[in-house]
Enzyme design. Structure first.
Site, PDB file in Angstrom:
ATOM      1  N   CYS A   7       0.847  -1.204   0.000  1.00  0.00           N
ATOM      2  CA  CYS A   7       0.000   0.000   0.000  1.00  0.00           C
ATOM      3  C   CYS A   7       0.879   1.249   0.000  1.00  0.00           C
ATOM      4  O   CYS A   7       0.538   2.254  -0.647  1.00  0.00           O
ATOM      5  CB  CYS A   7      -0.934   0.001   1.204  1.00  0.00           C
ATOM      6  SG  CYS A   7      -2.337  -1.139   1.058  1.00  0.00           S
ATOM      7  N   HIS A  97      -0.490  -8.530   1.119  1.00  0.00           N
ATOM      8  CA  HIS A  97      -1.263  -7.725   0.167  1.00  0.00           C
ATOM      9  C   HIS A  97      -1.239  -8.562  -1.111  1.00  0.00           C
ATOM     10  O   HIS A  97      -0.152  -8.910  -1.607  1.00  0.00           O
ATOM     11  CB  HIS A  97      -0.576  -6.366  -0.029  1.00  0.00           C
ATOM     12  CG  HIS A  97      -1.280  -5.429  -0.974  1.00  0.00           C
ATOM     13  ND1 HIS A  97      -1.672  -4.151  -0.611  1.00  0.00           N
ATOM     14  CD2 HIS A  97      -1.633  -5.560  -2.284  1.00  0.00           C
ATOM     15  CE1 HIS A  97      -2.242  -3.540  -1.646  1.00  0.00           C
ATOM     16  NE2 HIS A  97      -2.224  -4.383  -2.678  1.00  0.00           N
ATOM     17  N   HIS A  99      -0.768 -10.321  -4.371  1.00  0.00           N
ATOM     18  CA  HIS A  99       0.162 -10.030  -5.466  1.00  0.00           C
ATOM     19  C   HIS A  99       0.370 -11.276  -6.301  1.00  0.00           C
ATOM     20  O   HIS A  99       0.304 -12.395  -5.797  1.00  0.00           O
ATOM     21  CB  HIS A  99       1.502  -9.485  -4.947  1.00  0.00           C
ATOM     22  CG  HIS A  99       2.158 -10.330  -3.891  1.00  0.00           C
ATOM     23  ND1 HIS A  99       1.745 -10.314  -2.578  1.00  0.00           N
ATOM     24  CD2 HIS A  99       3.181 -11.205  -3.954  1.00  0.00           C
ATOM     25  CE1 HIS A  99       2.502 -11.135  -1.866  1.00  0.00           C
ATOM     26  NE2 HIS A  99       3.384 -11.706  -2.688  1.00  0.00           N
ATOM     27  N   HIS A 101       3.124 -12.929  -8.889  1.00  0.00           N
ATOM     28  CA  HIS A 101       4.485 -12.903  -9.416  1.00  0.00           C
ATOM     29  C   HIS A 101       4.434 -13.285 -10.900  1.00  0.00           C
ATOM     30  O   HIS A 101       3.833 -14.309 -11.250  1.00  0.00           O
ATOM     31  CB  HIS A 101       5.369 -13.930  -8.704  1.00  0.00           C
ATOM     32  CG  HIS A 101       5.531 -13.734  -7.231  1.00  0.00           C
ATOM     33  ND1 HIS A 101       6.672 -13.206  -6.679  1.00  0.00           N
ATOM     34  CD2 HIS A 101       4.709 -14.028  -6.180  1.00  0.00           C
ATOM     35  CE1 HIS A 101       6.552 -13.170  -5.349  1.00  0.00           C
ATOM     36  NE2 HIS A 101       5.365 -13.669  -5.028  1.00  0.00           N
TER      37      HIS A 101
HETATM   38  P1  DGP Z   1       5.612 -13.399  -1.318  1.00  0.00           P
HETATM   39  O1  DGP Z   1       6.702 -14.193  -0.669  1.00  0.00           O
HETATM   40  O2  DGP Z   1       4.851 -14.190  -2.327  1.00  0.00           O
HETATM   41  O3  DGP Z   1       4.755 -12.685  -0.315  1.00  0.00           O
HETATM   42  O4  DGP Z   1       6.381 -12.291  -2.182  1.00  0.00           O
HETATM   43  C1  DGP Z   1       6.641 -11.013  -1.740  1.00  0.00           C
HETATM   44  C2  DGP Z   1       7.658 -10.425  -2.675  1.00  0.00           C
HETATM   45  O5  DGP Z   1       7.707  -9.039  -2.463  1.00  0.00           O
HETATM   46  C3  DGP Z   1       9.079 -10.949  -2.471  1.00  0.00           C
HETATM   47  O6  DGP Z   1       9.485 -11.641  -3.651  1.00  0.00           O
HETATM   48  C4  DGP Z   1       9.930  -9.703  -2.268  1.00  0.00           C
HETATM   49  C5  DGP Z   1       9.014  -8.582  -2.688  1.00  0.00           C
HETATM   50  N1  DGP Z   1       9.162  -7.362  -1.923  1.00  0.00           N
HETATM   51  C6  DGP Z   1       9.039  -7.232  -0.576  1.00  0.00           C
HETATM   52  N2  DGP Z   1       9.208  -5.950  -0.220  1.00  0.00           N
HETATM   53  C7  DGP Z   1       9.432  -5.255  -1.381  1.00  0.00           C
HETATM   54  C8  DGP Z   1       9.677  -3.876  -1.658  1.00  0.00           C
HETATM   55  O7  DGP Z   1       9.705  -3.010  -0.780  1.00  0.00           O
HETATM   56  N3  DGP Z   1       9.863  -3.547  -2.965  1.00  0.00           N
HETATM   57  C9  DGP Z   1       9.812  -4.476  -3.966  1.00  0.00           C
HETATM   58  N4  DGP Z   1      10.020  -4.056  -5.213  1.00  0.00           N
HETATM   59  N5  DGP Z   1       9.576  -5.781  -3.734  1.00  0.00           N
HETATM   60  C10 DGP Z   1       9.395  -6.156  -2.451  1.00  0.00           C
END
Ligand code: DGP
Length: 113
Positions: A7, A97, A99, A101
Site C-alpha cells: 500500500c 497484500h 500479489h 508474481h
Molecule cells: P511473497 O513471498 O509471495 O509474499 O512475495 C513477496 C515479494 O515481495 C518478495 O518476492 C519480495 C518482494 N518485496 C518485498 N518488499 C518489497 C519492496 O519493498 N519492494 C519491492 N520491489 N519488492 C518487495
C-alpha cells in the site's frame, strides 16, 4: 493501510521500479528477483491474499489477469512466463497484500514446489 509495504508503494511513499500502472493495478519489479524478469502485479486496493478475493472485488482480479499478458509482452517475455500467488504461511506469503508474481526471461524449472 499504513503498515502495508505494498500500500505504501501504491501511495508513492516507498519507491519501486514500475513496469505498468493503471487505475486498478500496479506492476513493479521484485526487489529480490528469482528469475531474469520478476514482476509483481498488485491491486491498488488492499486485499490481503487470494483468500480475500470475493464477489465484490473479483472484477479487480479479472482486470489483473486481463492485463498480465500485456505486462509480460512489454517486458519481452515472448517465450512464456509463470504466474504465481503465494497464499498464507504454508506458501511462504511474506507480504499480506494480494500479489501475482510474473516470472520469466529463462526456461523455468518444471517443478513448482
Ligand atoms: P511473497 O513471498 O509471495 O509474499 O512475495 C513477496 C515479494 O515481495 C518478495 O518476492 C519480495 C518482494 N518485496 C518485498 N518488499 C518489497 C519492496 O519493498 N519492494 C519491492 N520491489 N519488492 C518487495
Amino acid at each position: 493501510m499504513e503498515n502495508c509495504i505494498f500500500c505504501q508503494i501504491v501511495a508513492g511513499n516507498i519507491p519501486a521500479s514500475k513496469a505498468y500502472e493503471d487505475d486498478v493495478l500496479l506492476a513493479f519489479y521484485d526487489i529480490h528477483p528469482q528469475a531474469p524478469v520478476h514482476i509483481l502485479v498488485i491491486p491498488k486496493v488492499h486485499i490481503p491474499s487470494v483468500d480475500g478475493i470475493n464477489a465484490e472485488n473479483s472484477s479487480i482480479v479479472a482486470h489483473i489477469f486481463e492485463t498480465i499478458p500485456k505486462i509480460a509482452a512489454a517486458a519481452g517475455l515472448t517465450g512464456g512466463y509463470r504466474v504465481i500467488s503465494n497464499c498464507g504461511p504454508d506458501a511462504c506469503q511474506s507480504v499480506p497484500h494480494l500479489h501475482f508474481h510474473i516470472l520469466g526471461g529463462t526456461k523455468l524449472a518444471e517443478q513448482m514446489a
